[in-house]
Design a protein around this motif. Structure first.
Motif, PDB file in Angstrom:
ATOM      1  N   LEU A  34       1.026  -1.056   0.027  1.00 20.22           N
ATOM      2  CA  LEU A  34       0.104  -0.203   0.176  1.00 20.22           C
ATOM      3  C   LEU A  34       0.483   1.288  -0.185  1.00 20.22           C
ATOM      4  CD1 LEU A  34      -2.613  -1.256   1.751  1.00 20.22           C
ATOM      5  CD2 LEU A  34      -2.762  -0.494   0.438  1.00 20.22           C
ATOM      6  N   GLY A  35       1.968   1.441   0.470  1.00 23.79           N
ATOM      7  CA  GLY A  35       3.075   2.222   0.935  1.00 23.79           C
ATOM      8  C   GLY A  35       2.960   2.696  -0.176  1.00 23.79           C
ATOM      9  N   ALA A  36       3.563   1.645  -1.066  1.00 23.38           N
ATOM     10  CA  ALA A  36       4.364   1.780  -2.340  1.00 23.38           C
ATOM     11  C   ALA A  36       3.412   2.404  -3.925  1.00 23.38           C
ATOM     12  CB  ALA A  36       4.587   0.746  -3.215  1.00 23.38           C
ATOM     13  N   GLY A  37       2.167   1.712  -3.331  1.00 22.23           N
ATOM     14  CA  GLY A  37       1.264   2.256  -4.108  1.00 22.23           C
ATOM     15  C   GLY A  37       1.367   4.391  -3.781  1.00 22.23           C
ATOM     16  N   PHE A  38       1.047   3.955  -2.861  1.00 25.05           N
ATOM     17  CA  PHE A  38       1.046   5.882  -2.828  1.00 25.05           C
ATOM     18  C   PHE A  38       2.273   6.403  -2.882  1.00 25.05           C
ATOM     19  CE2 PHE A  38       2.408   9.291   0.164  1.00 25.05           C
ATOM     20  CZ  PHE A  38       1.904   9.724   0.199  1.00 25.05           C
ATOM     21  N   ILE A  39       3.509   5.909  -2.965  1.00 23.26           N
ATOM     22  CA  ILE A  39       4.637   6.597  -3.512  1.00 23.26           C
ATOM     23  C   ILE A  39       4.171   6.591  -5.496  1.00 23.26           C
ATOM     24  CG2 ILE A  39       6.779   6.824  -4.226  1.00 23.26           C
ATOM     25  CD1 ILE A  39       6.581   6.979  -1.247  1.00 23.26           C
ATOM     26  N   PHE A  40       4.173   5.256  -5.898  1.00 21.13           N
ATOM     27  CA  PHE A  40       3.419   5.726  -7.078  1.00 21.13           C
ATOM     28  C   PHE A  40       2.837   6.420  -7.466  1.00 21.13           C
ATOM     29  CE2 PHE A  40       1.435   4.072 -11.121  1.00 21.13           C
ATOM     30  CZ  PHE A  40       2.450   3.698 -11.760  1.00 21.13           C
ATOM     31  N   LEU A  41       1.885   6.917  -6.999  1.00 17.58           N
ATOM     32  CA  LEU A  41       0.373   7.568  -7.518  1.00 17.58           C
ATOM     33  C   LEU A  41       1.601   9.201  -7.213  1.00 17.58           C
ATOM     34  CD1 LEU A  41      -2.820   6.452  -5.883  1.00 17.58           C
ATOM     35  CD2 LEU A  41      -2.278   7.171  -8.377  1.00 17.58           C
ATOM     36  N   PHE A  61       4.581   9.824  -7.147  1.00 14.75           N
ATOM     37  CA  PHE A  61       5.875   9.947  -8.149  1.00 14.75           C
ATOM     38  C   PHE A  61       4.974  11.052  -9.085  1.00 14.75           C
ATOM     39  CE2 PHE A  61       8.367   8.302 -11.324  1.00 14.75           C
ATOM     40  CZ  PHE A  61      10.243   8.990 -10.476  1.00 14.75           C
ATOM     41  N   GLY A  62       3.634   9.603  -9.818  1.00 14.30           N
ATOM     42  CA  GLY A  62       2.766  10.505 -11.073  1.00 14.30           C
ATOM     43  C   GLY A  62       2.588  11.855 -11.053  1.00 14.30           C
ATOM     44  N   GLU A  63       1.982  11.939 -10.053  1.00 16.94           N
ATOM     45  CA  GLU A  63       1.610  13.214  -9.630  1.00 16.94           C
ATOM     46  C   GLU A  63       2.899  14.176  -9.904  1.00 16.94           C
ATOM     47  OE1 GLU A  63       0.898  14.196  -5.362  1.00 16.94           O
ATOM     48  OE2 GLU A  63      -0.085  16.444  -6.169  1.00 16.94           O
ATOM     49  N   PHE A  64       3.919  13.779  -9.183  1.00 13.88           N
ATOM     50  CA  PHE A  64       5.237  15.049  -9.298  1.00 13.88           C
ATOM     51  C   PHE A  64       5.590  15.118 -10.879  1.00 13.88           C
ATOM     52  CE2 PHE A  64       6.833  15.138  -5.045  1.00 13.88           C
ATOM     53  CZ  PHE A  64       5.894  15.462  -4.015  1.00 13.88           C
ATOM     54  N   SER A  65       5.637  13.460 -11.720  1.00 15.77           N
ATOM     55  CA  SER A  65       6.366  13.964 -12.871  1.00 15.77           C
ATOM     56  C   SER A  65       5.452  14.631 -13.844  1.00 15.77           C
ATOM     57  CB  SER A  65       7.114  12.026 -13.431  1.00 15.77           C
ATOM     58  OG  SER A  65       5.180  11.740 -13.200  1.00 15.77           O
ATOM     59  N   GLY A  66       3.656  14.692 -13.502  1.00 13.70           N
ATOM     60  CA  GLY A  66       3.237  14.616 -14.486  1.00 13.70           C
ATOM     61  C   GLY A  66       2.775  16.363 -14.620  1.00 13.70           C
ATOM     62  N   MET A  67       3.310  17.421 -13.232  1.00 10.71           N
ATOM     63  CA  MET A  67       3.657  18.868 -12.806  1.00 10.71           C
ATOM     64  C   MET A  67       5.179  19.051 -13.457  1.00 10.71           C
ATOM     65  SD  MET A  67       1.908  19.145  -9.094  1.00 10.71           S
ATOM     66  CE  MET A  67       2.717  20.393  -9.193  1.00 10.71           C
ATOM     67  N   ILE A  68       5.570  17.773 -13.246  1.00  5.74           N
ATOM     68  CA  ILE A  68       6.617  18.291 -13.928  1.00  5.74           C
ATOM     69  C   ILE A  68       7.060  18.858 -15.572  1.00  5.74           C
ATOM     70  CG2 ILE A  68       9.769  18.314 -14.085  1.00  5.74           C
ATOM     71  CD1 ILE A  68       9.161  17.252 -10.871  1.00  5.74           C
ATOM     72  N   ALA A  69       6.348  17.998 -16.294  1.00  5.37           N
ATOM     73  CA  ALA A  69       6.185  17.525 -17.680  1.00  5.37           C
ATOM     74  C   ALA A  69       5.374  18.220 -18.335  1.00  5.37           C
ATOM     75  CB  ALA A  69       5.625  15.963 -18.015  1.00  5.37           C
ATOM     76  N   GLN A  70       4.434  19.360 -17.817  1.00  5.68           N
ATOM     77  CA  GLN A  70       3.905  19.946 -18.051  1.00  5.68           C
ATOM     78  C   GLN A  70       4.470  22.013 -17.506  1.00  5.68           C
ATOM     79  OE1 GLN A  70      -0.230  21.144 -16.049  1.00  5.68           O
ATOM     80  NE2 GLN A  70      -0.158  19.006 -15.049  1.00  5.68           N
ATOM     81  N   GLY A  71       5.327  21.686 -17.158  1.00  4.46           N
ATOM     82  CA  GLY A  71       6.648  23.094 -16.454  1.00  4.46           C
ATOM     83  C   GLY A  71       5.846  23.340 -15.482  1.00  4.46           C
ATOM     84  N   ALA A  72       5.679  22.836 -14.281  1.00  7.12           N
ATOM     85  CA  ALA A  72       5.068  23.301 -13.161  1.00  7.12           C
ATOM     86  C   ALA A  72       5.536  22.495 -12.112  1.00  7.12           C
ATOM     87  CB  ALA A  72       3.526  22.683 -12.673  1.00  7.12           C
ATOM     88  N   GLY A  73       6.657  22.374 -12.439  1.00  8.74           N
ATOM     89  CA  GLY A  73       8.081  21.845 -11.760  1.00  8.74           C
ATOM     90  C   GLY A  73       8.363  22.747 -10.480  1.00  8.74           C
ATOM     91  N   PRO A  74       9.619  22.365  -9.486  1.00  7.31           N
ATOM     92  CA  PRO A  74       9.560  23.536  -8.710  1.00  7.31           C
ATOM     93  C   PRO A  74       9.881  24.229  -8.365  1.00  7.31           C
ATOM     94  CG  PRO A  74      10.805  21.281  -8.126  1.00  7.31           C
ATOM     95  CD  PRO A  74       9.645  21.354  -9.457  1.00  7.31           C
ATOM     96  N   ASP A  75      10.868  24.753 -10.348  1.00  5.64           N
ATOM     97  CA  ASP A  75      11.557  25.985  -9.816  1.00  5.64           C
ATOM     98  C   ASP A  75      11.017  26.794 -11.059  1.00  5.64           C
ATOM     99  OD1 ASP A  75      11.485  23.983 -12.341  1.00  5.64           O
ATOM    100  OD2 ASP A  75      13.065  24.575 -13.275  1.00  5.64           O
ATOM    101  N   ARG A  76       9.658  26.284 -11.078  1.00  8.70           N
ATOM    102  CA  ARG A  76       8.140  27.328 -11.694  1.00  8.70           C
ATOM    103  C   ARG A  76       7.945  28.600 -10.540  1.00  8.70           C
ATOM    104  NH1 ARG A  76       6.833  30.661 -13.514  1.00  8.70           N
ATOM    105  NH2 ARG A  76       5.168  31.311 -14.837  1.00  8.70           N
ATOM    106  N   SER A  77       8.517  28.414  -9.700  1.00  6.85           N
ATOM    107  CA  SER A  77       7.364  29.169  -8.324  1.00  6.85           C
ATOM    108  C   SER A  77       7.710  28.863  -7.226  1.00  6.85           C
ATOM    109  CB  SER A  77       6.069  29.670  -8.478  1.00  6.85           C
ATOM    110  OG  SER A  77       5.425  28.685  -8.304  1.00  6.85           O
ATOM    111  N   GLY A  78       7.502  30.539  -6.515  1.00  2.58           N
ATOM    112  CA  GLY A  78       8.072  30.246  -4.740  1.00  2.58           C
ATOM    113  C   GLY A  78       6.689  28.871  -4.391  1.00  2.58           C
ATOM    114  N   PHE A  79       5.713  29.740  -5.476  1.00  2.00           N
ATOM    115  CA  PHE A  79       4.375  28.335  -4.710  1.00  2.00           C
ATOM    116  C   PHE A  79       4.628  27.327  -4.628  1.00  2.00           C
ATOM    117  CE2 PHE A  79       0.504  25.957  -5.930  1.00  2.00           C
ATOM    118  CZ  PHE A  79      -0.313  26.411  -5.739  1.00  2.00           C
ATOM    119  N   LEU A  80       5.313  26.356  -6.331  1.00  6.08           N
ATOM    120  CA  LEU A  80       5.363  25.284  -6.502  1.00  6.08           C
ATOM    121  C   LEU A  80       6.991  24.818  -5.260  1.00  6.08           C
ATOM    122  CD1 LEU A  80       4.767  24.962 -10.172  1.00  6.08           C
ATOM    123  CD2 LEU A  80       3.882  24.013  -8.550  1.00  6.08           C
ATOM    124  N   SER A  81       7.647  25.551  -5.305  1.00  3.39           N
ATOM    125  CA  SER A  81       8.687  25.001  -3.766  1.00  3.39           C
ATOM    126  C   SER A  81       8.025  24.575  -3.019  1.00  3.39           C
ATOM    127  CB  SER A  81       9.510  26.104  -4.325  1.00  3.39           C
ATOM    128  OG  SER A  81      10.485  26.596  -4.992  1.00  3.39           O
TER     129      SER A  81
END
Lengths: 679, 203
Positions: free
Chosen positions: B107-114, B116-136
């Motif tokens: 279950l924990g691995a499933g959580f991390i998988f989800l 991870f998908g959320e983070f990589s999706g955001m980074i792919a659409q240009g909303a990574g942590p380096d985009r703004s203070g809010f995202l950092s």
């Protein structure tokens, strides 16, 4: 090419003669230590007797060795700044700006993180478990990891002198200047990782000390019978546990900004640099009390022993310590009144800052009243204590002055501030630790330090202190900002010359400390502490032999009163022989904590230079080491009752030969505690 | 040396050992409080940075309540299954302890998988942590929690190994108890993340 990240041959300091010689001294120092160990054939002793040891007393001694080495290094930085400023009127002096900036940054970083912190952890490790009547701290293995993480941080600061450069952003590392936009190189990263790694060590130290005090007290040692030093350690531990996370968070965010392009504290893209300054001082102000409370504890022990009187106002001192601990979290904004908060916010923090002077004042009166009608013996620790009382009050008053926001607006970032906090930290913290060093040295090594050289060191330190820092108050009022590499105002120079003379006299004080140590080791046969109680002491650490047996107490003592050992001496039971001994379990030596600390050091180095594979390797090493430790079944060793008996027999044979009271020959001696009914 | 220590544990009074474990449990509580301060400061930073989007996307455009609900369900369920492992531990039922630990890891691995998908999706659409203070602030807060969960998973794996090799000995049981504290602590933090980050972000 990227195999070594940013690290290239150009990172070596051949760009400047002064930098190269600093590197040379560092490397030579390291090599000569190794040469000395090799010459005496002592590698086996160093590794198996010390590095791998989990004994709290040895860990304490190693902490203090780190602290004393770093005190030298930090003082060299101070001397360079003072001499530069003394000559830099309308001239460049001998230090270029970039180098001068590194020096004031490393001076502050070293003195706070790698001199004061290890010194206090060392004294606490050495003494606190003995004051509790305990055989060790609660978590000896974690204790050793803390030591090696602190040492790893100190090592990173030292190695920055040889490979690359140190930070130029001051010991507080304020963004946006410390961000990658304005300060790209490795300097700030060295500062960050040194502070982070040692900070994690300090958090673990705090947890360890707190659990030890709460859970490992001897029977009868209720909280309100704890010696005052241990009380201050308790409050300091709580501050460490709750304040250090703020430093960790601030530093991790800055590291993310610098290495991964985050925008926590940048100028653009939604960063907010004042958030760093809030987080930093949310740790930074409690940190001041983390440093000073144990020193207050030392003074409380010293003043009672050398006034030959019970400590005045024990309960009020305990309450004052707790009050200071609580209030220390409510004053952080006074470090940046000029941020531009509203008048109401500034007033709140100004008032809280003034209030925190009240419990501190209570303490000062308690110490004075302990001396009042006491029979004071002016041993070096007592000299440091009296010097502290006088000098600290001046610093405290200048602090109350700065607590007023309108005044602070005028003084902010001037040398008035420098004078103020040195006026707190040198008498309050350093004098306390030096007093503790001379007070407890016989406990650690079995012989006393030379008193003449100790007194000389005190006089040099205090005279040097006044000469070095009183002019800075004046200079601050004259408008001189801190951290000036050169200046064009003629009126400043005479004060700066006096300050440089003061720094020179402090140098003599440090020389006296070194001479004292050498002379004392040479003449140790004349100053042996045979009873374990060289000063006619009051708390339980004086019940053990000097140096103590690995287990401290063959039988755990029964406590019946405050000043437990004094009470035992009065009842005539302090040196009673038990009818039988039992087996004693102690932690075995282990390599793993040093491996984890070493991996922490290399990890920091790898993060500074962006050598990612190495950083990952270090994390894996730490993980594996922890797993190995967790799967070991035989981490303890047993000292059989027969061996305990042999050690204790030798101890009692020595006691029989020793004078009844080692202080009895001292002209100021007021009489030893008598067994009940003897008078 | 092994023999010597074996005899030692045999003759040591049982109360002495109990004190040792109590100290460790107490110390671990204190550690959790210290770690709690870290999260408190990350939450405070996130809230301070909430408006600092620098013209970039806001939470409303980025967060998916469905995914967050899925993550929540997995993590809460994993706390429950860890609870079952603790019950089995109290009954000294080794195979059921192992079973529930394995389920918890999954279950924990499933959580991390989800996540991870959320983070990589955001980074792919240009909303990574380096985009703004809010995202950092967002990535650091949620990422720190994710890092804790990953360490927790590693710890559970190590404990599965210890239960297999050593059995439910006293030290193993005490480590499992502390691991439980850690795992439930992360659950509580996640509930706060859900209430402070995702729910107001979407509404």
């Amino acid at each position: 090419m990227d195999f070594f990240g940013r690290l290239t041959i150009d990172s070596l300091p051949f760009y400047s003669l002064i930098a190269a010689s600093g590197a040379g001294v560092t490397v030579l120092g390291a090599l000569s230590v190794m040469a000395v160990i090799t010459y005496f054939g002592a590698w086996r002793l160093v590794v198996f007797g010390w590095v791998t040891s989990l004994d709290h007393k040895k860990i304490g001694i190693m902490y203090i060795m780190v602290a004393l080495v770093m005190l030298m290094r930090g003082f060299i930085d101070a001397a360079m700044m003072r001499s530069q400023q003394a000559i830099a009127f309308n001239s460049d002096g001998y230090l270029p700006p970039g180098h001068f900036d590194q020096i004031f940054s490393s001076h502050g970083t070293i003195m706070i993180f790698f001199m004061a912190m290890p010194f206090l952890s060392g004294l606490i490790n050495l003494i606190m478990p003995q004051q509790l009547g305990s055989r060790d701290v609660a978590f000896p293995f974690m204790n050793s990891i803390s030591l090696w993480f602190t040492t790893a941080g100190a090592g990173l600061v030292l190695i920055s002198l040889v490979i690359g450069k140190f930070s130029t952003a001051g010991w507080t590392g304020y963004p946006p200047y410390s961000g990658s936009e304005y300060t790209p190189g490795v300097g700030v990263d060295y500062w960050l990782w040194a502070v982070l790694i040692s900070g994690i060590g300090s958090t673990m130290t705090g947890i360890n000390f707190l659990v030890t005090i709460i859970k490992c007290r001897a029977p009868g040692m209720t909280l309100l019978r704890l010696p005052l030093f241990t009380w201050t350690v308790l409050v300091t531990s709580v501050l460490m546990i709750f304040a250090f996370p703020a430093l960790t968070v601030a530093c991790v965010m800055l590291a993310l900004d610098r290495t991964a392009g985050f925008h926590f504290f940048t100028n653009a893209m939604g960063g907010n640099m004042m958030n760093y300054i809030n987080l930093f001082w949310l740790w930074g102000h409690p940190e001041v009390y983390i440093l000073i409370l144990p020193a207050f504890g030392v003074f409380s022990e010293v003043v009672a022993v050398f006034s030959q009187k019970r400590l005045f106002g024990y309960i009020s001192l305990v309450l004052a310590t707790c009050a200071i601990g609580l209030l220390s979290f409510t004053v952080w904004l006074h470090h940046f009144f000029t941020m531009g908060s509203s008048a109401n916010v500034n007033s709140f923090f100004g008032i809280m800052t003034t209030i925190i002077a009240v419990p501190t004042g209570v303490k000062v009166f308690d110490w004075l009243l302990t001396m009042y009608r006491g029979r004071i013996i002016f041993k070096p620790p007592m000299l440091y204590t009296i010097g502290f009382l006088v000098t600290f009050c001046i610093g405290g008053l200048s602090g109350v002055l700065l607590a007023m926001p309108p005044v602070d607006y005028l003084m902010h970032n001037t040398t008035f501030l420098i004078a103020h906090f040195h006026n707190m930290i040198i008498p309050g913290v350093l004098f306390g630790y030096l007093a503790g060093y001379m007070f407890w040295f016989p406990k650690a090594f079995g012989f006393k330090l030379n008193e003449k050289w100790g007194a000389w060191s005190f006089w040099c330190w205090i005279i040097g202190f006044y000469l070095a820092f009183m002019p800075l108050y004046v200079l601050g009022l004259l408008g001189m900002p801190r951290r000036m590499e050169h200046y064009e105002i003629a009126a400043w120079q005479p004060h700066l010359i006096v300050a440089a003379i003061g720094a020179f006299i402090i140098l003599l004080g440090i020389v006296c400390l070194i001479v004292q140590l050498v002379v004392s080791i040479r003449d140790r046969q004349q100053a042996l502490d045979l009873t374990g109680d060289p000063w006619n002491g009051r708390s339980l650490e004086w019940l053990t032999s000097s140096p103590p047996a690995p287990y401290n107490f063959a039988l755990v003592p029964q406590v019946q009163s405050i000043d437990a050992f004094w009470d035992m001496k009065q009842r005539g039971v302090a040196y009673e022989r038990p009818d039988r001994y039992v087996d004693i379990t102690l932690p075995k030596n282990t390599f793993l904590s040093a491996v984890i600390g070493g991996a922490g050091f290399v990890f920091g180095f790898a993060m500074v230079w962006w050598i990612w594979w190495l950083a990952l390797l270090c994390l894996a090493t730490i993980f594996v080491a922890i797993v190995i430790r967790a799967s070991q079944n035989d981490t303890d060793m047993v000292i059989p009752a027969a061996e305990v008996k042999a050690i204790e027999d030798a101890r009692f044979a020595q006691l029989a030969k020793a004078p009844k009271n080692e202080m009895a020959d001292d002209p100021g001696f007021a009489g030893q505690p008598l067994p009940e009914g003897a008078a | 040396m092994t023999a010597a220590s074996a005899t030692m544990t045999d003759i040591a009074p049982p109360s002495e050992g109990a004190e040792k474990y109590e100290e460790k449990a107490f110390g671990f509580w204190i550690y959790l409080m210290s770690d709690g301060v870290i999260f408190a400061l990350l939450f405070a930073t996130y809230v301070v940075m909430l408006g600092n989007t620098a013209g970039g996307p806001t939470g409303k455009e980025l967060f998916s309540l469905e995914r967050a609900a899925g993550e929540t369900a997995l993590l809460l369920l994993s706390s429950t299954t860890f609870g079952f492992a603790a019950v089995a531990l109290a009954a000294a039922d080794r195979s059921r302890v192992l079973l529930w630990l394995v389920v918890t890891v999954a279950l924990g691995a499933g959580f991390i998988f989800l996540e991870f998908g959320e983070f990589s999706g955001m980074i792919a659409q240009g909303a990574g942590p380096d985009r703004s203070g809010f995202l950092s602030g967002f990535f650091t807060l949620v990422g720190t929690h994710g890092l804790h969960v990953s360490i927790g998973i590693l710890w559970i794996l190590v404990m599965i190994g210890q239960v297999l090799i050593k059995g439910l000995t006293r030290p193993v049981a005490s480590r499992l108890a502390r691991l439980g504290l850690f795992w439930h602590f992360l659950d509580i933090i996640w509930v706060v993340i859900f209430s402070v980050v995702y729910l107001p972000g979407v509404l």
